[in-house]
Design an enzyme around this catalytic site. Structure first.
Site, short mmCIF file in Angstrom:
data_model
loop_
_atom_site.label_atom_id
_atom_site.label_comp_id
_atom_site.label_asym_id
_atom_site.label_seq_id
_atom_site.Cartn_x
_atom_site.Cartn_y
_atom_site.Cartn_z
N LYS A 182 16.95 14.70 -1.44
CA LYS A 182 17.08 13.50 -0.61
C LYS A 182 15.74 13.08 0.00
O LYS A 182 15.44 11.89 0.14
CB LYS A 182 18.11 13.74 0.51
CG LYS A 182 18.30 12.56 1.49
CD LYS A 182 18.74 11.30 0.76
CE LYS A 182 19.36 10.26 1.70
NZ LYS A 182 18.54 9.86 2.82
N GLU A 189 12.11 5.55 -2.15
CA GLU A 189 12.63 4.34 -1.48
C GLU A 189 11.51 3.61 -0.74
O GLU A 189 11.43 2.38 -0.78
CB GLU A 189 13.74 4.76 -0.52
CG GLU A 189 14.34 3.68 0.33
CD GLU A 189 15.28 4.26 1.37
OE1 GLU A 189 14.95 4.17 2.56
OE2 GLU A 189 16.31 4.83 0.98
#
Length: 308
Positions: A182, A189
């Site tokens: 993550k 991102e």
């Protein structure tokens, strides 16, 4: 409440903010017996009105759950997570051997490794879950990156399945692995958002009178860069207008981008795009810009973050 009457689908959720409350509601609708704990009363009152049992004291929550207990932790990383686990009156003083703690927040993976080792000394099992999808994903189904022991994953797979979009969960062996995956996701991102924001800043300066909402719409209709992020860019223009006058040009940032850069450096992997996107956010505190406004607006659309 007991395991027999609930079919074993019983969980306690610690932290009922935007993400924790969404998780509680989603599981409640899918037949789980959900109990929640939160220090501030507003989230407790809202969930209680919907039939979800909530508590103002952590001890009361733990005592309400059947043994072996499963606790989903949804609190900020670092000190808040450490305090709720190991502080005075924390979970290690309340849970018993065989109970399970699942950290669903964005903890640094090395902290998760350390927390797992500490909890093991108490006989408490531990898993780490990177949850992508923001408040909407928490409420309607997200993308889960799960780390820990394979047998413990198998035991809790129904929980992860119920929280994920169809098929959108994956197990990675080893405590901390879920949060590692993550962390890198969030670093990627950062880079993707930066490219989108920079592109739309160039479009804004165009000699043509471009409708940026229309540009976002066509970009997101079969083009190579079609994505949820471009869709959220269009949503931001619809919400705030293309000038983004009410949106801050200073971009807030959490730890994951920085952790990705630091981890990549320790692994001797160059990450110039992620590094530059993180540096931009840091520098935006002193140099707000339209590009910063675009990033702030994007963060608001998918994560509910403030635009101020």
């Amino acid at each position: 409440m007991d395991q027999a009457t609930s079919g074993g689908k019983v969980i306690g959720i610690v932290g009922l903010g935007k993400m924790g409350a969404g998780i509680a509601r989603q599981l409640h609708e899918k037949g789980w017996e959900v109990c929640g704990y939160n220090r501030s009363p507003e989230p407790r009152e809202a969930l209680s009105a919907e039939g979800i049992e909530t508590f103002a004291a952590l001890q009361e929550l733990v005592e309400r759950l059947p043994v072996p207990r499963t606790i989903w932790l949804m609190v900020p990383a670092k000190k808040p997570t450490s305090d709720i686990l190991f502080g005075k009156g924390g979970l290690t003083t309340l849970l018993a051997k065989g109970d399970t703690v699942i950290d669903g927040g964005n903890s640094f993976y090395k902290d998760s490794v350390a927390n797992g080792k500490k909890l093991a000394k108490y006989g408490i099992k531990f898993m780490d879950v990177g949850f992508s999808g923001g408040p909407s994903g928490a409420r309607n189904g997200g993308c889960l990156m799960i780390g820990g022991d394979a047998a413990l994953f198998a035991k809790n797979e129904q929980l992860f399945k119920d929280l994920a979009r169809p098929g959108a969960y994956q197990f990675f062996k080893g405590v901390g692995a879920g949060h590692f995956v993550k962390m890198v996701h969030n670093g990627i991102e950062y880079g993707m958002m930066q490219a989108i924001a920079e592109g739309f800043a160039v479009l804004k300066k165009s000699p043509y009178k471009l409708d940026l909402g229309n540009v976002a719409e066509i970009y997101n209709n079969g083009s190579v860069i079609e994505s949820r992020l471009v869709g959220w860019m269009k949503g931001a223009f619809e919400t705030y207008g293309t000038d983004l006058k009410k949106v801050s040009g200073t971009v807030a940032h959490t730890g994951e981008g920085q952790w990705t850069v630091q981890t990549a450096k320790s692994l001797k992997v160059p990450v110039p795009v992620i590094g530059a996107s993180f540096k931009f956010r840091v520098n935006s505190a002193k140099k707000p810009s339209y590009t910063g406004k675009l990033l702030s607006a994007l963060r608001n659309q998918f994560g509910g973050h403030s635009v101020k």
